[in-house]
Design a protein around this motif. Structure first.
Motif, PDB file in Angstrom:
ATOM      1  N   LEU A 104      -5.633  11.834  -2.807  1.00  0.00           N
ATOM      2  CA  LEU A 104      -5.763  10.379  -2.679  1.00  0.00           C
ATOM      3  C   LEU A 104      -5.997   9.759  -4.046  1.00  0.00           C
ATOM      4  CD1 LEU A 104      -7.951  10.328   0.535  1.00  0.00           C
ATOM      5  CD2 LEU A 104      -5.705   9.232   0.327  1.00  0.00           C
ATOM      6  N   ARG A 105      -5.350   8.603  -4.306  1.00  0.00           N
ATOM      7  CA  ARG A 105      -5.255   8.108  -5.669  1.00  0.00           C
ATOM      8  C   ARG A 105      -6.352   7.136  -6.101  1.00  0.00           C
ATOM      9  NH1 ARG A 105      -3.559  11.915  -8.257  1.00  0.00           N
ATOM     10  NH2 ARG A 105      -1.360  12.472  -8.112  1.00  0.00           N
ATOM     11  N   THR A 106      -7.199   6.667  -5.215  1.00  0.00           N
ATOM     12  CA  THR A 106      -8.272   5.764  -5.640  1.00  0.00           C
ATOM     13  C   THR A 106      -9.603   6.270  -5.105  1.00  0.00           C
ATOM     14  OG1 THR A 106      -8.184   4.290  -3.709  1.00  0.00           O
ATOM     15  CG2 THR A 106      -6.666   3.800  -5.531  1.00  0.00           C
ATOM     16  N   THR A 156      -3.957   0.655  -7.547  1.00  0.00           N
ATOM     17  CA  THR A 156      -3.350   1.825  -8.173  1.00  0.00           C
ATOM     18  C   THR A 156      -2.519   1.462  -9.394  1.00  0.00           C
ATOM     19  OG1 THR A 156      -3.199   2.804  -5.965  1.00  0.00           O
ATOM     20  CG2 THR A 156      -1.935   3.860  -7.695  1.00  0.00           C
ATOM     21  N   TYR A 166       0.842  -1.197   0.000  1.00  0.00           N
ATOM     22  CA  TYR A 166       0.000   0.000   0.000  1.00  0.00           C
ATOM     23  C   TYR A 166       0.879   1.250   0.000  1.00  0.00           C
ATOM     24  CZ  TYR A 166       0.966   0.059   5.071  1.00  0.00           C
ATOM     25  OH  TYR A 166       1.577   0.066   6.308  1.00  0.00           O
ATOM     26  N   VAL A 223      -3.478   3.195   0.814  1.00  0.00           N
ATOM     27  CA  VAL A 223      -4.060   3.064  -0.517  1.00  0.00           C
ATOM     28  C   VAL A 223      -3.459   1.838  -1.212  1.00  0.00           C
ATOM     29  CG1 VAL A 223      -4.474   4.205  -2.729  1.00  0.00           C
ATOM     30  CG2 VAL A 223      -4.309   5.569  -0.633  1.00  0.00           C
ATOM     31  N   ALA A 242     -10.342   4.940  -1.603  1.00  0.00           N
ATOM     32  CA  ALA A 242      -9.693   5.694  -0.522  1.00  0.00           C
ATOM     33  C   ALA A 242     -10.425   7.004  -0.266  1.00  0.00           C
ATOM     34  CB  ALA A 242      -8.232   5.951  -0.867  1.00  0.00           C
ATOM     35  N   LYS A 243     -10.806   7.694  -1.319  1.00  0.00           N
ATOM     36  CA  LYS A 243     -11.535   8.957  -1.164  1.00  0.00           C
ATOM     37  C   LYS A 243     -12.843   8.726  -0.405  1.00  0.00           C
ATOM     38  CE  LYS A 243      -9.937  10.593  -5.730  1.00  0.00           C
ATOM     39  NZ  LYS A 243      -9.046  11.711  -5.466  1.00  0.00           N
ATOM     40  N   TYR A 303      -0.680   7.381   2.935  1.00  0.00           N
ATOM     41  CA  TYR A 303      -0.924   8.812   2.773  1.00  0.00           C
ATOM     42  C   TYR A 303      -0.535   9.505   4.077  1.00  0.00           C
ATOM     43  CZ  TYR A 303      -2.972  13.144   1.172  1.00  0.00           C
ATOM     44  OH  TYR A 303      -3.133  14.463   0.787  1.00  0.00           O
TER      45      TYR A 303
END
Length: 452
Positions: free
Chosen positions: A390-392, A68, A41, A63, A395-396, A44
């Motif tokens: 945040l990349r996904t 990703t 992962y 994440v 996750a958001k 963050y």
């Protein structure tokens, strides 16, 4: 014809962003991409204080790399040495097996470790805030201190359990002290035997100002917010000695405390020392396009590299922040692609998007694009920025739901009993003794070459 091998070391902001962009810009036939990282992962980091305070669950800020990255080979383990002449990276896998990975292009983004000093008792009694495990442990530890203080009949013990010291007036330290102080303030209302006035948070830093990057006005605003909430802030002060139940400051004060959270800066990963390359204050010296001079096909970025800050000039280097790490990752990916396609490389230049500091609840200060904000408006900007970064989508969604639940239902004070009977310190979470010497690296690679 064998595809060129691109090896990215480090699953933080810089390394993951580089791998993501390489996937987008290169076809599977053009290169083989691999990423070495201890965990599957991307952490963050800016939201770790929220995890420590229980506002966010740990998995919210972890994440998944398998969501990703889609065709990058993820190698679970840690790079412990690099032989740049043989173009080999020595890796300790999660099974503890030591393996060697060949590369044609190497992207070094191993990040940083907590910087400590030769202070008596520091390594034994201090806790860090650099990993997910540390944030989870600190939450359990802080709530345990309230439980134990409520249970004890010894006044001196109660006093030492209810005083907390955070060292470091940067973003990590300030947000940690602010978020945890808010947690203990809410928690003490649930402990009839505890006097809330006995719970005390101390934030200290050797620097003369709190978060100088904010500027004078916004820095003073943050200082005023924290002091109004009862946090004792001492500047120009550091730690002289740490004991099991006390912390001595350099100004002579002896604070009864069983909690010292150390966030006083970072140092580049010890992996840097295995390359034998030039460094700048412990970070790899790189050119403006982030190549390591004299090392063929090697790039370095993020916390482990002294990347020239062309926006400031005068020999300035970019600070070790997530914002820089992500942008540097994109530039390095583009430069690796340029090398593969015999195109010119680009220098790293950035435009500062500003700063955000979450002080817990509705308290925050931020400076988006130079506009100074505080209070709910600043908190909205801070949380909007984090959601964007945040990349996904998973996750958001997790983070947004956690924030909403905390705002409507309030804090909870459940502890899991994580390492309850074994006090954990800095040395228990950051495996700084696992790296090889340059001679050991050479032995591994020479042995492999001899075997053909």
């Amino acid at each position: 014809m064998e595809r060129p091998r691109i090896l990215v070391v480090g699953g933080g902001f810089a390394g993951v962003e580089c791998a993501r962009r390489l996937e987008r810009r290169l076809s599977p036939a053009e290169a083989e991409i691999a990423l070495v990282t201890p965990y599957s992962y991307q952490l963050y980091l800016p939201l770790l204080p929220n995890v420590a305070a229980g506002v966010l669950t740990p998995q919210s800020v972890a994440v998944s790399l398998r969501r990703t990255l889609h065709r990058t080979n993820i190698i679970p383990g840690g790079a412990i040495g690099v032989d740049t002449q043989a173009k080999m990276c020595v890796i300790r896998a999660i099974t503890d097996e030591v393996v060697v990975k060949r590369y044609d292009y190497l992207v070094l983004a191993p990040g940083s470790i907590t910087r400590t000093f030769d202070i008596p008792g520091l390594n034994q009694y201090a806790r860090g805030m650099k990993t997910l495990a540390e944030a989870a442990y600190i939450r359990d530890h802080v709530i345990a201190q309230l439980d134990l203080a409520s249970a004890t009949q010894d006044r001196a013990e109660r006093e030492s359990r209810l005083q907390f010291v955070v060292v470091g007036g940067g973003y990590a330290g300030t947000e940690t002290a602010a978020c945890l102080q808010r947690l203990t303030t809410a928690a003490t209302k649930r402990y009839p035997r505890l006097d809330p006035r006995l719970v005390k948070w101390h934030l200290i830093d050797i620097a003369p100002r709190l978060m100088p990057e904010l500027g004078d006005k916004l820095g003073r605003t943050a200082l005023d917010i924290l002091r109004r909430r009862g946090i004792d802030i001492s500047l120009g002060v550091s730690v002289a000695e740490v004991g099991a139940d006390s912390v001595k400051f350099t100004d002579g004060r002896l604070i009864p405390s069983r909690t010292l959270i150390w966030t006083a800066g970072v140092a580049a990963s010890p992996l840097v020392g295995t390359l034998g390359a030039e460094t700048v204050k412990g970070r790899l010296a790189v050119t403006a396009d982030m190549r390591v001079p004299q090392l063929d096909g090697v790039f370095a970025l993020g916390d482990a590299a002294a990347v020239p800050d062309l926006a400031k000039g005068d020999g300035a280097v970019c600070p070790p922040t997530a914002q820089h790490g992500q942008r540097q990752g994109k530039t390095v990916a583009d430069n690796v692609v340029a090398l593969l396609r015999n195109q010119p490389l680009a220098a790293y230049r950035h435009r500062d998007l500003g700063l955000v500091v979450d002080l817990g609840g509705a308290d925050a200060v931020s400076k988006p694009l130079g506009v100074e904000l505080h209070g709910p408006a600043a908190q909205a900007v801070a949380r909007g920025y984090h959601l964007m970064a945040l990349r996904t989508n998973v996750a958001k969604a997790r983070v947004a739901v956690n924030w909403t639940l905390n705002a409507t239902a309030g804090d909870d004070f459940v502890r899991t009993g994580f390492q309850a009977r074994r006090p954990a310190a800095l040395r228990d979470f950051e495996y700084t003794d696992s790296y090889l010497t340059r001679e050991q690296v050479k032995e591994y690679t020479t042995s492999l070459l001899a075997k053909g």
